[in-house]
Design a protein around this motif. Structure first.
Motif, PDB file in Angstrom:
ATOM      1  N   LEU A  77      28.546  25.959  33.622  1.00 45.49           N
ATOM      2  CA  LEU A  77      28.626  25.943  34.307  1.00 45.49           C
ATOM      3  C   LEU A  77      28.202  27.672  34.339  1.00 45.49           C
ATOM      4  CD1 LEU A  77      27.152  26.249  37.781  1.00 45.49           C
ATOM      5  CD2 LEU A  77      29.962  26.473  38.282  1.00 45.49           C
ATOM      6  N   PRO A  78      27.034  28.739  34.364  1.00 47.54           N
ATOM      7  CA  PRO A  78      27.294  29.951  34.387  1.00 47.54           C
ATOM      8  C   PRO A  78      28.364  30.817  35.467  1.00 47.54           C
ATOM      9  CG  PRO A  78      24.932  30.098  34.432  1.00 47.54           C
ATOM     10  CD  PRO A  78      25.333  28.478  34.925  1.00 47.54           C
ATOM     11  N   CYS A  79      29.509  31.573  34.800  1.00 47.12           N
ATOM     12  CA  CYS A  79      30.012  32.479  34.776  1.00 47.12           C
ATOM     13  C   CYS A  79      30.968  33.125  34.400  1.00 47.12           C
ATOM     14  CB  CYS A  79      31.979  31.758  35.411  1.00 47.12           C
ATOM     15  SG  CYS A  79      32.618  30.557  33.492  1.00 47.12           S
ATOM     16  N   ASN A  80      31.510  34.639  34.173  1.00 54.65           N
ATOM     17  CA  ASN A  80      31.274  35.531  32.905  1.00 54.65           C
ATOM     18  C   ASN A  80      32.449  35.021  31.863  1.00 54.65           C
ATOM     19  OD1 ASN A  80      30.847  37.461  34.998  1.00 54.65           O
ATOM     20  ND2 ASN A  80      32.690  38.097  35.385  1.00 54.65           N
ATOM     21  N   ALA A  81      33.610  33.924  32.402  1.00 54.38           N
ATOM     22  CA  ALA A  81      34.019  33.623  30.857  1.00 54.38           C
ATOM     23  C   ALA A  81      32.801  32.772  29.834  1.00 54.38           C
ATOM     24  CB  ALA A  81      35.353  32.629  31.556  1.00 54.38           C
ATOM     25  N   ASN A  82      31.943  31.976  30.205  1.00 52.55           N
ATOM     26  CA  ASN A  82      31.299  31.370  30.252  1.00 52.55           C
ATOM     27  C   ASN A  82      29.936  31.907  29.217  1.00 52.55           C
ATOM     28  OD1 ASN A  82      32.159  29.048  29.641  1.00 52.55           O
ATOM     29  ND2 ASN A  82      31.208  28.447  31.631  1.00 52.55           N
ATOM     30  N   LEU A  83      29.852  33.303  30.123  1.00 48.94           N
ATOM     31  CA  LEU A  83      28.755  33.992  29.692  1.00 48.94           C
ATOM     32  C   LEU A  83      28.942  34.857  28.619  1.00 48.94           C
ATOM     33  CD1 LEU A  83      26.989  35.024  32.601  1.00 48.94           C
ATOM     34  CD2 LEU A  83      26.428  33.640  30.527  1.00 48.94           C
ATOM     35  N   ILE A  84      30.699  35.278  28.145  1.00 51.15           N
ATOM     36  CA  ILE A  84      30.857  36.000  27.101  1.00 51.15           C
ATOM     37  C   ILE A  84      30.603  35.183  26.070  1.00 51.15           C
ATOM     38  CG2 ILE A  84      32.868  36.177  25.805  1.00 51.15           C
ATOM     39  CD1 ILE A  84      32.603  38.634  27.352  1.00 51.15           C
ATOM     40  N   LYS A  85      31.082  33.256  25.480  1.00 55.19           N
ATOM     41  CA  LYS A  85      31.075  32.722  25.332  1.00 55.19           C
ATOM     42  C   LYS A  85      29.213  32.849  23.908  1.00 55.19           C
ATOM     43  CE  LYS A  85      34.829  30.004  27.130  1.00 55.19           C
ATOM     44  NZ  LYS A  85      35.048  28.044  27.335  1.00 55.19           N
ATOM     45  N   TRP A  86      28.709  32.668  25.384  1.00 59.96           N
ATOM     46  CA  TRP A  86      27.085  32.609  25.077  1.00 59.96           C
ATOM     47  C   TRP A  86      26.656  33.977  25.179  1.00 59.96           C
ATOM     48  CZ3 TRP A  86      26.066  29.924  30.754  1.00 59.96           C
ATOM     49  CH2 TRP A  86      27.244  28.855  29.977  1.00 59.96           C
ATOM     50  N   LYS A  87      27.740  35.067  24.578  1.00 56.59           N
ATOM     51  CA  LYS A  87      26.887  36.437  24.490  1.00 56.59           C
ATOM     52  C   LYS A  87      25.758  36.826  24.902  1.00 56.59           C
ATOM     53  CE  LYS A  87      28.148  35.234  19.535  1.00 56.59           C
ATOM     54  NZ  LYS A  87      29.444  35.251  19.555  1.00 56.59           N
ATOM     55  N   LYS A  88      26.270  36.566  26.392  1.00 53.88           N
ATOM     56  CA  LYS A  88      25.437  37.556  26.849  1.00 53.88           C
ATOM     57  C   LYS A  88      26.505  38.445  27.949  1.00 53.88           C
ATOM     58  CE  LYS A  88      22.059  34.144  26.569  1.00 53.88           C
ATOM     59  NZ  LYS A  88      20.618  34.163  26.135  1.00 53.88           N
ATOM     60  N   MET A  89      26.992  38.276  27.803  1.00 53.98           N
ATOM     61  CA  MET A  89      27.852  39.991  28.491  1.00 53.98           C
ATOM     62  C   MET A  89      29.345  40.227  27.778  1.00 53.98           C
ATOM     63  SD  MET A  89      29.296  38.391  32.497  1.00 53.98           S
ATOM     64  CE  MET A  89      29.852  40.188  32.803  1.00 53.98           C
ATOM     65  N   ASP A  90      29.837  41.104  28.304  1.00 59.37           N
ATOM     66  CA  ASP A  90      30.773  41.685  27.502  1.00 59.37           C
ATOM     67  C   ASP A  90      32.585  41.691  28.244  1.00 59.37           C
ATOM     68  OD1 ASP A  90      30.132  44.327  28.358  1.00 59.37           O
ATOM     69  OD2 ASP A  90      29.739  45.000  26.111  1.00 59.37           O
ATOM     70  N   ILE A  96      35.694  41.210  41.252  1.00 57.97           N
ATOM     71  CA  ILE A  96      37.040  41.207  42.939  1.00 57.97           C
ATOM     72  C   ILE A  96      38.610  40.886  42.604  1.00 57.97           C
ATOM     73  CG2 ILE A  96      37.701  40.692  44.612  1.00 57.97           C
ATOM     74  CD1 ILE A  96      34.561  39.638  45.180  1.00 57.97           C
ATOM     75  N   CYS A  97      39.087  40.293  41.377  1.00 53.51           N
ATOM     76  CA  CYS A  97      40.282  39.896  41.420  1.00 53.51           C
ATOM     77  C   CYS A  97      40.806  40.700  40.033  1.00 53.51           C
ATOM     78  CB  CYS A  97      40.479  38.229  41.234  1.00 53.51           C
ATOM     79  SG  CYS A  97      39.744  37.799  42.575  1.00 53.51           S
ATOM     80  N   ASN A  98      39.621  40.817  39.499  1.00 49.56           N
ATOM     81  CA  ASN A  98      40.425  41.489  37.939  1.00 49.56           C
ATOM     82  C   ASN A  98      41.050  40.848  37.255  1.00 49.56           C
ATOM     83  OD1 ASN A  98      39.284  44.377  38.791  1.00 49.56           O
ATOM     84  ND2 ASN A  98      40.975  44.789  39.733  1.00 49.56           N
ATOM     85  N   VAL A  99      41.126  39.092  37.027  1.00 47.81           N
ATOM     86  CA  VAL A  99      41.073  38.492  36.110  1.00 47.81           C
ATOM     87  C   VAL A  99      39.997  37.463  35.160  1.00 47.81           C
ATOM     88  CG1 VAL A  99      43.517  38.031  37.548  1.00 47.81           C
ATOM     89  CG2 VAL A  99      41.333  36.504  38.013  1.00 47.81           C
ATOM     90  N   GLU A 100      40.344  36.831  34.520  1.00 46.25           N
ATOM     91  CA  GLU A 100      39.246  36.549  34.032  1.00 46.25           C
ATOM     92  C   GLU A 100      38.162  35.260  34.616  1.00 46.25           C
ATOM     93  OE1 GLU A 100      38.724  33.792  29.854  1.00 46.25           O
ATOM     94  OE2 GLU A 100      40.118  32.735  31.254  1.00 46.25           O
ATOM     95  N   GLU A 101      37.265  35.119  34.918  1.00 46.40           N
ATOM     96  CA  GLU A 101      36.442  34.503  35.771  1.00 46.40           C
ATOM     97  C   GLU A 101      35.443  33.361  34.976  1.00 46.40           C
ATOM     98  OE1 GLU A 101      33.611  35.888  38.986  1.00 46.40           O
ATOM     99  OE2 GLU A 101      32.167  35.206  37.082  1.00 46.40           O
ATOM    100  N   ASN A 102      36.724  32.438  34.740  1.00 48.08           N
ATOM    101  CA  ASN A 102      36.060  31.303  34.563  1.00 48.08           C
ATOM    102  C   ASN A 102      35.852  30.362  35.953  1.00 48.08           C
ATOM    103  OD1 ASN A 102      38.855  29.770  35.822  1.00 48.08           O
ATOM    104  ND2 ASN A 102      39.866  29.625  33.643  1.00 48.08           N
ATOM    105  N   ILE A 103      35.315  28.912  34.961  1.00 45.10           N
ATOM    106  CA  ILE A 103      35.030  27.885  36.693  1.00 45.10           C
ATOM    107  C   ILE A 103      35.569  27.740  37.295  1.00 45.10           C
ATOM    108  CG2 ILE A 103      34.380  25.750  36.856  1.00 45.10           C
ATOM    109  CD1 ILE A 103      32.248  25.549  34.295  1.00 45.10           C
TER     110      ILE A 103
END
Length: 204
Positions: A77-90, A96-103
């Motif tokens: 499921l797309p989330c910031n942690a996965n988007l990093i892995k998929w090289k879609k964002m940095d 909101i929480c300033n912690v890693e956004e996993n699923i």
């Protein structure tokens, strides 16, 4: 594939599919990485993921939510942690929480999600835990559907805000789910999904 018996060419041409299927289902396969991950997270001695898949995907009659559950359970499921892995964002942090956004964070632990779960829990009179989100509560079809629907709507709102690059709000209006719930209620009413309609009415 070895079936344990010798088969001649003539016999092979007349074999039914069950001849090849039965040996396949008897083969012991390794647990998937995602299953092992969820089992470790929730410290489960044993979890029948075939039953989880059956209730959250196969028997889910809203196929949009079934697709969402499939991606969630298989950790795609797309989330910031996965988007990093998929090289879609940095940046993998929750805005909101300033912690890693996993699923887990996106769907449950985020301040935004927690406010929605509080609203849902108050309206149905039941505390929803993180494990209920992933493996289901086992209480009833209605409760498990509401859990899946709530997760889907949390994800949908996150996705719309991410695509529009809008700043995410920390504060949730108690009626934030109402438009989506009313839309789905009208849809389920039209196609006769009474069990889902009754579940949604608990939140309206």
């Amino acid at each position: 594939l070895s079936t344990g018996t010798d088969v001649t060419v003539n016999e092979f041409s007349t074999c039914k599919s069950k001849y090849f299927y039965n040996p396949l289902v008897e083969v012991k396969t390794e647990r998937s990485r995602s299953e092992l991950h969820w089992q470790s997270i929730f410290e489960l001695d044993e979890c029948d993921f075939n039953t989880v898949y059956k209730h959250k995907i196969v028997k889910m009659r809203d196929k949009k939510i079934a697709e969402f559950n499939f991606k969630m359970l298989h950790e795609i499921l797309p989330c910031n942690a996965n988007l990093i892995k998929w090289k879609k964002m940095d940046n993998s942090q929750c805005r909101i929480c300033n912690v890693e956004e996993n699923i887990l964070h996106l769907l449950y632990y985020c301040q935004y999600a927690q406010q929605i779960w509080t609203i849902v829990s108050n309206r149905i009179g039941l505390k929803i835990e993180m494990q209920d989100v992933i493996t289901g509560s086992g209480i009833s079809e209605e409760v498990d559907f509401l859990i899946s629907l709530t997760c889907y709507l949390i994800y949908k709102h996150w996705l719309l805000e991410s695509l529009s690059d809008k700043p995410r709000t920390k504060h949730v209006n108690v009626n934030i789910l109402t438009p989506d719930l009313k839309y789905r209620a009208s849809l389920y009413r039209a196609i006769g999904l009474q069990v889902y309609l009754s579940a949604i009415e608990l939140l309206l």
